[in-house]
Design an enzyme around this catalytic site. Structure first.
Site, short mmCIF file in Angstrom:
data_model
loop_
_atom_site.label_atom_id
_atom_site.label_comp_id
_atom_site.label_asym_id
_atom_site.label_seq_id
_atom_site.Cartn_x
_atom_site.Cartn_y
_atom_site.Cartn_z
CB VAL A 47 57.75 39.29 -101.32
CG1 VAL A 47 58.21 38.81 -99.96
CG2 VAL A 47 56.33 38.81 -101.60
N GLY A 48 60.17 41.36 -101.85
CA GLY A 48 61.49 41.85 -101.47
C GLY A 48 61.44 43.26 -100.89
CD GLU A 84 68.90 37.35 -107.04
OE1 GLU A 84 68.51 37.95 -108.07
OE2 GLU A 84 68.66 36.15 -106.83
CB CYS A 121 66.29 35.80 -110.78
SG CYS A 121 67.85 35.18 -110.21
N GLY A 176 63.56 36.38 -104.08
CA GLY A 176 62.18 36.14 -104.50
C GLY A 176 61.67 37.29 -105.33
CB SER A 177 58.23 38.38 -106.07
OG SER A 177 57.74 38.62 -104.77
CG ASN A 178 61.48 43.09 -108.23
OD1 ASN A 178 61.90 42.00 -108.55
ND2 ASN A 178 62.14 44.20 -108.50
N1 LIG Z 1 64.50 36.11 -107.98
C1 LIG Z 1 64.10 34.87 -107.97
O1 LIG Z 1 64.91 33.98 -108.05
C2 LIG Z 1 62.67 34.56 -107.80
C3 LIG Z 1 61.70 35.37 -108.33
N2 LIG Z 1 60.40 35.04 -108.16
C4 LIG Z 1 59.39 35.92 -108.81
O2 LIG Z 1 58.30 36.06 -107.92
C5 LIG Z 1 57.10 35.63 -108.54
C6 LIG Z 1 56.19 35.04 -107.49
O3 LIG Z 1 56.77 33.88 -106.92
P1 LIG Z 1 56.60 33.58 -105.37
O4 LIG Z 1 57.04 32.22 -105.05
O5 LIG Z 1 55.20 33.96 -105.00
O6 LIG Z 1 57.65 34.62 -104.76
P2 LIG Z 1 57.69 35.24 -103.32
O7 LIG Z 1 58.50 36.47 -103.39
O8 LIG Z 1 56.30 35.34 -102.78
O9 LIG Z 1 58.44 34.11 -102.44
C7 LIG Z 1 59.81 34.10 -102.11
C8 LIG Z 1 59.96 33.76 -100.63
O10 LIG Z 1 59.37 34.81 -99.87
C9 LIG Z 1 58.40 34.30 -98.97
N3 LIG Z 1 57.35 35.30 -98.77
C10 LIG Z 1 56.15 35.40 -99.39
N4 LIG Z 1 55.45 36.46 -98.91
C11 LIG Z 1 56.25 37.04 -97.98
C12 LIG Z 1 56.10 38.20 -97.16
N5 LIG Z 1 55.01 38.95 -97.19
N6 LIG Z 1 57.14 38.52 -96.34
C13 LIG Z 1 58.28 37.80 -96.32
N7 LIG Z 1 58.45 36.69 -97.06
C14 LIG Z 1 57.46 36.32 -97.89
C15 LIG Z 1 57.93 33.04 -99.64
O11 LIG Z 1 57.30 32.19 -98.72
C16 LIG Z 1 59.23 32.49 -100.19
O12 LIG Z 1 59.95 31.86 -99.16
C17 LIG Z 1 57.56 34.67 -109.62
O13 LIG Z 1 56.63 34.57 -110.64
C18 LIG Z 1 58.83 35.32 -110.07
O14 LIG Z 1 58.54 36.36 -110.97
C19 LIG Z 1 60.03 33.93 -107.47
C20 LIG Z 1 60.94 33.08 -106.93
C21 LIG Z 1 62.36 33.33 -107.09
O1 LIG Z 2 71.39 31.38 -112.98
C1 LIG Z 2 71.65 30.86 -111.90
O2 LIG Z 2 72.39 29.87 -111.82
C2 LIG Z 2 71.12 31.43 -110.62
C3 LIG Z 2 69.75 31.95 -110.79
C4 LIG Z 2 69.17 32.48 -109.54
O3 LIG Z 2 69.86 32.86 -108.64
C5 LIG Z 2 67.74 32.61 -109.40
O4 LIG Z 2 66.99 32.26 -110.30
O5 LIG Z 2 67.31 33.06 -108.31
#
Ligand SMILES: NC(=O)C1=CN([C@@H]2O[C@H](COP(=O)(O)OP(=O)(O)OC[C@H]3O[C@@H](n4cnc5c(N)ncnc54)[C@H](O)[C@@H]3O)[C@@H](O)[C@H]2O)C=CC1
Ligand SMILES: O=C(O)CCC(=O)C(=O)O
Length: 491
Positions: A240-241, A258, A292, A236-238
């Site tokens: 929250v990560g 990731e 991502c 997910g996002s940096n």
């Molecule tokens: N690397 C990737 O594949 C992803 C990157 N993102 C990035 O994050 C931005 C925001 O998207 P979001 O959906 O809001 O991402 P997010 O990081 O908030 O959500 C990802 C997961 O974390 C969970 N989460 C949210 N807050 C949490 C917390 N405090 N502790 C633990 N888990 C938590 C969410 O419910 C979801 O299951 C996007 O605009 C994008 O830039 C989002 C989704 C995937």
């Molecule tokens: O490019 C892909 O197939 C995987 C992308 C991915 O892992 C992501 O967006 O979180």
């Protein structure tokens, strides 16, 4: 049992705990919405609290002993069954995914097929070696490594790949003998329930896999902090990560993150420009740029800059935006109101900071699309490396064109980011390709291929701020989901 029927009104999506579908203890619900049709509720998902999470952790813990005692082949047989079920339900799962997060049905079905392939790959892992024999200095001794599962693994997954990402986390966790508590993103709760149903129907014993739906700050953070969860894997996002990693580290749990990317494609002066244009569009705009690994910065060498820009523009303008369920659609909506607002904020910021918007960047004119979170794909020209749109992850259909004088400057620009997930180069020159491979700070380096799209049997992960420096998928997964034991034995 939970079912998702698209012709019904919103479905109820429960938690899956200890082999049963269970309503959340407090009875609260949160909606999963269709981003192509503002206001259409796809499902009402459990808005769980920590009581529900505790139940799931207890169930996973209780299942652990028997699960880890099975042979790899026995665990693998169940993963093979889950794969067959997921594949046979590709249409239903794909349609749910498109309705919940907007990607086109073709992409959604493709992702579901990929989920089945990942399950099969890890099913096979149950029969592969897990250790080495190491010569001892003691002639009477046998020294070897073996691997032990970690225990209960917490999986926190996002909405952008609602099948592939959780499956590439859960399948290796399970095959190596761990049990799982999964928190999917609520935006794709109905899709998650369909995946969970495949595990249920495959015959996994109660408690081996559990799913708890709810707010990230409650259930996600709850997983990161839970003393009964021995390892946490997050995508997910940096922002929250980092919180998840800190909470896990604070209590000594293993974690894997990731996160984002700001992925460049470099177009060299000798590149096949048509192929480079196609790769830029496919890598940058498929799934509405919500990967991502999506191409975000398009770094083009001066000699071909204008020609490339015109070819790119012509093709981007022809892309068909629409509901992902419509067979004619190439580009669906942003996944949610929140994503739409983020993308529009970045587009406005790009204009304010002096980049030139050549096309798109607003709601399409078609009145039929006024009810969804659609953004016509945007191409910015005259982007400089210090602009916000060149630095921050946008996660939307936005391409930023940056001009470079030569390859050395192009590679320096590509590396000028806090992220390091994927980077691509289009060239016909072997020397340029080798310099790029050696000098690029990215976990995925692609030559004459787009930045997105990873193969399930290869390691996946980023450098710098894109990951916790671990790798997922392929054989790399064993490093996270197991602990090495070095055994020294004498008669
Ligand atoms: N690397 C990737 O594949 C992803 C990157 N993102 C990035 O994050 C931005 C925001 O998207 P979001 O959906 O809001 O991402 P997010 O990081 O908030 O959500 C990802 C997961 O974390 C969970 N989460 C949210 N807050 C949490 C917390 N405090 N502790 C633990 N888990 C938590 C969410 O419910 C979801 O299951 C996007 O605009 C994008 O830039 C989002 C989704 C995937
Ligand atoms: O490019 C892909 O197939 C995987 C992308 C991915 O892992 C992501 O967006 O979180």
């Amino acid at each position: 049992m939970t079912a998702v029927h698209e012709n019904q009104d919103a479905v109820t999506i429960d938690n899956y705990i200890g082999g049963d579908w269970r309503a959340p203890a407090a009875g609260e619900r949160m909606p999963s919405l269709n981003p192509a049709k503002r206001g259409e509720v796809v499902g009402m998902a459990a808005a769980s609290d920590l009581t529900d999470l505790d139940e799931a952790v207890k169930a996973a813990d209780a299942a652990l002993r028997a699960w880890r005692k099975l042979t790899g082949a026995q665990r693998g047989a169940l993963l093979f069954k889950a794969a067959d079920l997921l594949e046979s339900r590709m249409e239903t799962v794909g349609r749910a995914m498109t309705r919940e997060m907007g990607k086109t049905l073709g992409e959604a079905k493709g992702e579901t097929a990929r989920g089945a392939a990942i399950l099969r790959y890890y099913a096979g892992e149950g029969m592969r070696p897990i250790g080495d024999v190491i010569p001892s200095t003691d002639a009477e001794a046998l020294m070897f490594t073996t691997r032990a599962p970690l225990g209960v693994v917490g999986v926190i997954s996002p909405w952008n790949f609602p099948v592939a990402i959780p499956v590439w986390k859960m399948a290796p966790a399970l095959i190596y003998g761990n049990t799982v508590v999964w928190k999917p993103a609520v935006e794709t709760a109905a899709t998650a329930a369909l995946v969970m149903q495949c595990f249920h129907d495959a015959g996994f014993s109660a408690g081996v896999v559990n799913m708890v739906l709810g707010d990230g700050a409650v259930i996600g953070q709850g997983i990161a902090a839970h003393p009964g969860i021995h390892a946490v894997t997050f995508t997910g996002s940096n922002r929250v990560g980092k919180q998840v990693g800190q909470a896990a580290l604070a209590r000594g749990a293993k974690y894997q993150l990731e996160m984002g990317g700001k992925n460049p494609i470099i177009v060299a002066a000798d590149a096949d420009l048509d192929l480079a244009v196609d790769a830029t569009i496919s890598g940058g705009l498929r799934s509405t740029g919500q990967k991502c690994t999506a191409t975000s910065r398009v770094i083009v060498l001066s000699g071909v800059y204008e020609t490339f820009r015109e070819k790119l523009l012509a093709k981007v303008k022809a892309l068909r935006v629409g509901d992902g369920l419509d067979a004619e659609t190439w580009l669906g909506p942003c996944a949610s109101a929140k994503q739409y607002e983020t993308v529009m904020r970045y587009i406005n910021k790009g204009i304010e900071e002096g980049a030139e918007l050549l096309t798109g960047g607003k709601q399409p004119d078609d009145p039929a699309l006024s009810e969804g979170y659609f953004v016509a794909p945007a191409v910015f020209d005259k982007v400089t490396p210090t602009m916000t749109i060149a630095r921050e992850e946008i996660f939307g259909p936005v391409l930023a064109l940056i001009e470079a004088r030569d390859m050395a400057e192009a590679i320096a620009l590509a590396n000028d980011t806090e992220y390091g997930l994927s980077a691509s180069l289009y060239t016909r020159d072997l020397g340029s390709a080798l310099s790029f491979i050696q000098e690029t700070d990215a976990g995925l380096v692609r030559v004459n291929a787009e930045t997105a799209g990873v193969e399930l049997q290869a390691p996946f992960g980023g450098m710098k701020g894109s990951s916790s420096h671990s790798r997922e998928q392929g054989q790399a997964a064993i490093e996270f989901y197991t602990s090495v034991k070095t055994v020294f034995m004498k008669p």
